[in-house]
Design a protein around this motif. Structure first.
Motif, PDB file in Angstrom:
ATOM      1  N   LEU A 138     114.622 124.023  66.175  1.00  0.00           N
ATOM      2  CA  LEU A 138     115.872 124.537  66.301  1.00  0.00           C
ATOM      3  C   LEU A 138     115.640 125.894  66.127  1.00  0.00           C
ATOM      4  N   ASN A 139     116.530 126.869  66.854  1.00  0.00           N
ATOM      5  CA  ASN A 139     116.444 128.232  67.135  1.00  0.00           C
ATOM      6  C   ASN A 139     116.148 129.040  65.842  1.00  0.00           C
ATOM      7  N   TYR A 140     115.136 130.045  65.947  1.00  0.00           N
ATOM      8  CA  TYR A 140     114.691 130.661  64.925  1.00  0.00           C
ATOM      9  C   TYR A 140     115.300 132.006  64.212  1.00  0.00           C
ATOM     10  N   THR A 141     116.365 132.406  65.121  1.00  0.00           N
ATOM     11  CA  THR A 141     116.918 133.664  64.717  1.00  0.00           C
ATOM     12  C   THR A 141     118.452 133.758  64.932  1.00  0.00           C
ATOM     13  N   PRO A 142     119.248 134.401  64.076  1.00  0.00           N
ATOM     14  CA  PRO A 142     118.690 135.127  62.958  1.00  0.00           C
ATOM     15  C   PRO A 142     118.451 134.068  61.850  1.00  0.00           C
ATOM     16  N   TYR A 143     117.553 134.493  60.902  1.00  0.00           N
ATOM     17  CA  TYR A 143     116.868 133.642  60.085  1.00  0.00           C
ATOM     18  C   TYR A 143     117.660 134.134  58.483  1.00  0.00           C
ATOM     19  N   GLY A 144     118.297 133.018  58.053  1.00  0.00           N
ATOM     20  CA  GLY A 144     119.243 133.142  56.903  1.00  0.00           C
ATOM     21  C   GLY A 144     118.348 133.606  55.793  1.00  0.00           C
ATOM     22  N   PRO A 145     117.304 133.222  55.356  1.00  0.00           N
ATOM     23  CA  PRO A 145     116.644 133.954  54.019  1.00  0.00           C
ATOM     24  C   PRO A 145     116.453 135.504  54.283  1.00  0.00           C
ATOM     25  N   TYR A 146     116.109 135.717  55.605  1.00  0.00           N
ATOM     26  CA  TYR A 146     116.155 137.116  55.744  1.00  0.00           C
ATOM     27  C   TYR A 146     117.350 138.137  55.489  1.00  0.00           C
ATOM     28  N   ASP A 147     118.571 137.249  55.984  1.00  0.00           N
ATOM     29  CA  ASP A 147     119.870 137.925  55.753  1.00  0.00           C
ATOM     30  C   ASP A 147     119.998 138.116  54.302  1.00  0.00           C
ATOM     31  N   ALA A 148     119.473 137.010  53.606  1.00  0.00           N
ATOM     32  CA  ALA A 148     119.617 137.163  52.026  1.00  0.00           C
ATOM     33  C   ALA A 148     118.639 138.012  51.287  1.00  0.00           C
ATOM     34  N   CYS A 149     117.275 138.033  51.622  1.00  0.00           N
ATOM     35  CA  CYS A 149     116.528 138.419  50.828  1.00  0.00           C
ATOM     36  C   CYS A 149     116.034 139.621  51.387  1.00  0.00           C
TER      37      CYS A 149
END
Length: 316
Positions: A138-149
Motif C-alpha cells: 500500500l501507499n507509503y505517504t503520508p505516514y501515520g506514525p510520523y504524523d503522530a511522533c
C-alpha cells in the motif's frame, strides 16, 4: 470464479490434475501451511550479494509460500528459479513464490484508481487442498506514525490524513476483488499478506500509549481487513501488544535524519487469514544483527523490514 480477475494457468483441467498432483501425494493432505510476507527493499539491491543471502534465508525458513513486495520486477522469477519453485511476478513491486503448484493467478488490482496495490495466486497442495494467497503493498505517504511522533498532530488530523493516503481505499478495493474468494473461504482459505505502510488498530491501544508517542488510534486500514472477517495471525499468536509489539519497521532505521528524531518502530507488515486454518505460530524474523544505514551494505539481512512468518494447521 471470475474469469476477468482469475487467469487460469492451465489449458486442460484433466491434464493438470494428472501432472500437478502426483499419485503418491494425493494420498496424504498436508496438515500445515507456512507463509511468509517480506518487503525486499529495492529487491535486496541495497545489500552486497543479496540474492544468495535471500535464497539462503528462504531455504532456512522452509516456508511454503512467500508474498513479496519491492521485487524490482525480477525477484519472484529469479528466486523461484534458484529454489526450483513456482512463481508469479505480478508487477514491478508485487511477486509471489510457492513450493506448491500455482493453479491460477489474480491480476494486480488498480486500487484507489492509481496504484497496483495487490495481486495473488491460488496454490494446490499435495492431497488436493487449495489456498488463495495475496500480496499487498500500500501507499507509503503520508505516514501515520510520523504524523503522530514527529509532527504531534491530533487524532482527528492523523485519521484524516490516513484517508488522504488512500491506504484505506486501496485495501477496500483489494477486499472487493476478493469478495467471492472470501465468501468461499469456509472451504478454501484466503491469506492477505503484505506491507500495509500502516500500523494496526490492534496495536495502538490505551495500554501501549507509552510506546506509541502517547497515542491510541483506531487505524482504519487494518480495521477494514478485520471487518471483512480476516484475522491477524501475529496478533492471534501474541494477543498482548505491550508484551509482544512484533515490530517490522525498521531493523536498519533507528533514527530519522530528516526529522532529527528517533524513527518510530512499528508493526506494518501483516499476514491476515480467513478460513479453515488455525494459527500455530507467528513471528517476525531478521537474520544476523543488521547494522543500521548507512553501514548496512554487508548485512546478512537484505531488507529494511523484518519478515513475518506464520504457520497454520488446516482444520476440518
Amino acid at each position: 470464479m471470475r474469469l476477468t480477475r482469475l487467469l487460469t494457468l492451465l489449458t486442460c483441467a484433466g491434464l493438470t490434475l494428472a501432472t500437478a498432483v502426483p499419485a503418491a501425494a494425493q494420498q496424504t493432505a498436508p496438515e500445515r501451511l507456512k507463509v511468509m510476507s517480506v518487503n525486499l527493499w529495492y529487491g535486496g539491491t541495497k545489500v552486497n550479494d543479496y540474492r544468495a543471502k535471500q535464497v539462503r534465508f528462504l531455504r532456512e525458513q522452509a516456508v511454503d509460500v512467500v508474498a513479496m513486495q519491492e521485487t524490482y520486477s525480477v525477484a519472484a522469477k529469479e528466486l523461484a528459479a534458484e529454489l526450483g519453485w513456482h512463481h508469479y511476478q505480478a508487477s514491478y513491486s508485487l511477486g509471489l513464490i510457492s513450493r506448491h503448484p500455482i493453479i491460477a493467478e489474480y491480476a494486480p488490482v488498480n486500487a484507489a484508481g492509481k496504484t497496483l496495490s495487490g495481486a495473488g495466486i491460488r496454490i494446490r497442495l499435495p492431497g488436493g487442498r487449495e489456498a488463495v494467497v495475496w500480496s499487498a503493498h500500500l501507499n507509503y505517504t503520508p505516514y501515520g506514525p510520523y504524523d503522530a511522533c514527529h509532527s504531534g498532530m491530533t487524532n482527528e488530523q492523523i485519521l484524516r490524513r490516513e484517508e488522504e493516503s488512500q491506504r484505506p481505499q486501496e485495501i477496500r478495493d483489494i477486499l472487493a476483488e476478493l469478495r467471492e474468494e472470501l465468501a468461499e473461504s469456509r472451504h478454501t482459505p484466503v491469506i492477505l499478506a503484505g506491507d500495509f505502510n500502516s500500523p494496526s488498530h490492534l496495536d495502538w491501544t490505551r495500554a501501549t500509549r507509552k510506546s506509541h508517542c502517547g497515542y491510541a488510534l483506531d487505524w482504519p486500514t487494518t480495521r477494514e481487513v478485520a471487518k471483512a472477517g480476516l484475522t491477524d495471525s501475529y496478533r492471534t499468536a501474541h494477543p498482548d501488544p505491550a508484551r509482544d509489539p512484533g515490530n517490522t519497521w525498521s531493523p536498519v532505521y533507528p533514527w530519522n535524519d530528516q526529522a532529527g528524531k528517533a524513527e518510530p518502530q512499528d508493526r506494518i507488515d501483516f499476514i491476515h487469514v480467513k478460513g479453515p486454518l488455525r494459527v500455530l505460530d507467528s513471528r517476525t524474523v531478521v537474520v544476523g544483527t543488521p547494522k543500521p544505514v548507512p553501514n548496512h551494505r554487508d548485512n546478512e539481512w537484505t531488507s529494511d523490514h523484518a519478515a513475518v512468518v506464520s504457520t497454520f494447521r488446516f482444520t476440518a
